[in-house]
Design a protein around this motif. Structure first.
Motif, PDB file in Angstrom:
ATOM      1  N   THR A  86       0.959  -1.061   0.043  1.00  0.00           N
ATOM      2  CA  THR A  86      -0.091   0.065   0.225  1.00  0.00           C
ATOM      3  C   THR A  86       1.033   1.179  -0.142  1.00  0.00           C
ATOM      4  N   SER A  87       0.214   2.452  -0.128  1.00  0.00           N
ATOM      5  CA  SER A  87       1.112   3.586  -0.280  1.00  0.00           C
ATOM      6  C   SER A  87       1.713   3.729   1.123  1.00  0.00           C
ATOM      7  N   LYS A  88       1.047   3.510   2.133  1.00  0.00           N
ATOM      8  CA  LYS A  88       1.690   3.650   3.493  1.00  0.00           C
ATOM      9  C   LYS A  88       2.772   2.795   3.791  1.00  0.00           C
ATOM     10  N   ASP A  89       2.605   1.333   3.258  1.00  0.00           N
ATOM     11  CA  ASP A  89       3.797   0.273   3.252  1.00  0.00           C
ATOM     12  C   ASP A  89       5.102   1.079   2.470  1.00  0.00           C
ATOM     13  N   LYS A  90       4.685   1.748   1.396  1.00  0.00           N
ATOM     14  CA  LYS A  90       5.947   2.380   0.466  1.00  0.00           C
ATOM     15  C   LYS A  90       6.392   3.454   1.248  1.00  0.00           C
ATOM     16  N   ARG A  91       5.628   4.350   1.871  1.00  0.00           N
ATOM     17  CA  ARG A  91       6.092   5.481   2.770  1.00  0.00           C
ATOM     18  C   ARG A  91       7.072   4.953   4.083  1.00  0.00           C
ATOM     19  N   ASP A  92       6.455   3.880   4.691  1.00  0.00           N
ATOM     20  CA  ASP A  92       7.471   3.232   5.806  1.00  0.00           C
ATOM     21  C   ASP A  92       8.907   2.805   5.190  1.00  0.00           C
ATOM     22  N   PHE A  93       8.796   2.144   4.095  1.00  0.00           N
ATOM     23  CA  PHE A  93       9.933   1.585   3.463  1.00  0.00           C
ATOM     24  C   PHE A  93      10.908   2.753   3.218  1.00  0.00           C
ATOM     25  N   ARG A  94      10.362   3.826   2.385  1.00  0.00           N
ATOM     26  CA  ARG A  94      11.188   4.992   2.223  1.00  0.00           C
ATOM     27  C   ARG A  94      11.959   5.606   3.478  1.00  0.00           C
ATOM     28  N   LYS A  95      11.076   5.683   4.522  1.00  0.00           N
ATOM     29  CA  LYS A  95      11.322   6.320   5.636  1.00  0.00           C
ATOM     30  C   LYS A  95      12.560   5.193   6.221  1.00  0.00           C
ATOM     31  N   MET A  96      12.554   4.013   6.328  1.00  0.00           N
ATOM     32  CA  MET A  96      13.459   3.067   6.932  1.00  0.00           C
ATOM     33  C   MET A  96      14.858   3.401   6.044  1.00  0.00           C
ATOM     34  N   LEU A  97      14.678   3.533   4.712  1.00  0.00           N
ATOM     35  CA  LEU A  97      16.078   3.530   4.065  1.00  0.00           C
ATOM     36  C   LEU A  97      16.591   4.845   3.817  1.00  0.00           C
ATOM     37  N   GLU A  98      15.829   5.920   4.167  1.00  0.00           N
ATOM     38  CA  GLU A  98      16.463   7.047   4.051  1.00  0.00           C
ATOM     39  C   GLU A  98      16.856   7.691   5.477  1.00  0.00           C
ATOM     40  N   ASP A  99      16.747   6.819   6.461  1.00  0.00           N
ATOM     41  CA  ASP A  99      17.506   6.877   7.843  1.00  0.00           C
ATOM     42  C   ASP A  99      19.008   6.730   7.721  1.00  0.00           C
ATOM     43  N   ASP A 100      19.499   7.773   7.179  1.00  0.00           N
ATOM     44  CA  ASP A 100      20.973   7.795   6.723  1.00  0.00           C
ATOM     45  C   ASP A 100      21.915   7.795   8.044  1.00  0.00           C
ATOM     46  N   GLY A 101      21.605   7.138   9.358  1.00  0.00           N
ATOM     47  CA  GLY A 101      22.484   7.486  10.319  1.00  0.00           C
ATOM     48  C   GLY A 101      23.937   6.664   9.988  1.00  0.00           C
ATOM     49  N   GLU A 102      24.899   6.949  10.639  1.00  0.00           N
ATOM     50  CA  GLU A 102      26.103   6.460  10.474  1.00  0.00           C
ATOM     51  C   GLU A 102      26.088   4.928  10.894  1.00  0.00           C
ATOM     52  N   ARG A 117      24.686  -3.457   1.258  1.00  0.00           N
ATOM     53  CA  ARG A 117      24.439  -4.781   1.456  1.00  0.00           C
ATOM     54  C   ARG A 117      23.401  -4.970   2.706  1.00  0.00           C
ATOM     55  N   ILE A 118      23.656  -4.185   3.808  1.00  0.00           N
ATOM     56  CA  ILE A 118      22.641  -4.157   4.870  1.00  0.00           C
ATOM     57  C   ILE A 118      21.366  -3.868   4.538  1.00  0.00           C
ATOM     58  N   LYS A 119      21.216  -2.528   3.619  1.00  0.00           N
ATOM     59  CA  LYS A 119      19.891  -2.028   3.297  1.00  0.00           C
ATOM     60  C   LYS A 119      19.368  -3.295   2.347  1.00  0.00           C
ATOM     61  N   ASP A 120      20.145  -3.880   1.525  1.00  0.00           N
ATOM     62  CA  ASP A 120      19.495  -4.853   0.257  1.00  0.00           C
ATOM     63  C   ASP A 120      18.806  -6.086   1.523  1.00  0.00           C
ATOM     64  N   VAL A 121      19.546  -6.355   2.548  1.00  0.00           N
ATOM     65  CA  VAL A 121      19.053  -7.345   3.483  1.00  0.00           C
ATOM     66  C   VAL A 121      17.832  -6.977   4.313  1.00  0.00           C
ATOM     67  N   LEU A 122      17.750  -5.840   4.534  1.00  0.00           N
ATOM     68  CA  LEU A 122      16.596  -5.076   5.611  1.00  0.00           C
ATOM     69  C   LEU A 122      15.639  -5.041   4.310  1.00  0.00           C
ATOM     70  N   THR A 123      15.783  -4.596   3.207  1.00  0.00           N
ATOM     71  CA  THR A 123      14.741  -4.596   2.171  1.00  0.00           C
ATOM     72  C   THR A 123      14.028  -5.821   2.073  1.00  0.00           C
ATOM     73  N   GLY A 124      14.609  -6.879   2.042  1.00  0.00           N
ATOM     74  CA  GLY A 124      13.861  -8.056   2.089  1.00  0.00           C
ATOM     75  C   GLY A 124      13.313  -8.604   3.033  1.00  0.00           C
ATOM     76  N   LEU A 125      13.738  -8.402   4.276  1.00  0.00           N
ATOM     77  CA  LEU A 125      13.149  -8.620   5.660  1.00  0.00           C
ATOM     78  C   LEU A 125      11.882  -7.511   5.805  1.00  0.00           C
ATOM     79  N   PHE A 126      11.948  -6.423   5.461  1.00  0.00           N
ATOM     80  CA  PHE A 126      11.106  -5.527   5.626  1.00  0.00           C
ATOM     81  C   PHE A 126       9.668  -5.801   4.881  1.00  0.00           C
ATOM     82  N   TRP A 127      10.072  -6.402   3.685  1.00  0.00           N
ATOM     83  CA  TRP A 127       8.512  -6.872   2.746  1.00  0.00           C
ATOM     84  C   TRP A 127       8.260  -8.282   3.041  1.00  0.00           C
TER      85      TRP A 127
END
Length: 150
Positions: A86-102, A117-127
């Motif tokens: 959903t659009s909410k799911d996509k917003r949550d996903f973007r927020k997770m990836l954009e949090d670019d803390g060190e 690589r960590i973002k790639d793994v997190l992407t799969g786990l998130f969905w």
């Protein structure tokens, strides 16, 4: 045709004016290992060895990883968003990836490639988690709960 990694390493080493022994000493690996890589006797080295070679030659680690074929292995990004999201799911996903803390491991900041690589793994786990959550919801879970009993 793209040269093999061994051919690439030999060209790189020679372009830097290094002998096999020079590179081995600078990288902290054996000369025979470099020779075996260059001659195709040994396959593509592990990422930890590539990092040593990158530091010894002054070539970007990402460049060596790309020539070794590691960068093509997993490239998950927003294109991997499932059709059911959903659009909410996509917003949550973007927020997770954009949090670019060190990001750090053992007190050492991760480089760009390791963060990806960590973002790639997190992407799969998130969905996967989102999909499991949607499957496990019961129809009455969406109804507002009042404090009244019937």
């Amino acid at each position: 045709m793209r040269p093999t990694f061994g051919d690439y390493l030999k060209q790189l080493r020679e372009a830097k004016g290094l002998t096999i022994n020079d590179l081995a000493a600078s990288a902290g690996i054996s000369g025979s290992q470099i020779s075996r890589i260059e001659n195709g006797i040994r396959g593509v080295p592990k990422p930890v060895t590539l990092r040593k070679i990158a530091e010894a030659t002054g070539v970007a680690y990402e460049e060596l990883m790309d020539h070794a074929g590691y960068m093509q292995e997993t490239k998950q990004s927003e294109e991997a968003i499932p059709a059911w999201a959903t659009s909410k799911d996509k917003r949550d996903f973007r927020k997770m990836l954009e949090d670019d803390g060190e990001l750090m491991f053992d007190g050492i900041p991760l480089d760009k490639e390791d963060r990806q690589r960590i973002k790639d793994v997190l992407t799969g786990l998130f969905w996967e988690a989102k999909q499991m959550n949607k499957r496990n919801k019961k129809p009455d879970d969406t109804e507002p709960k009042s404090g009244k009993q019937r």
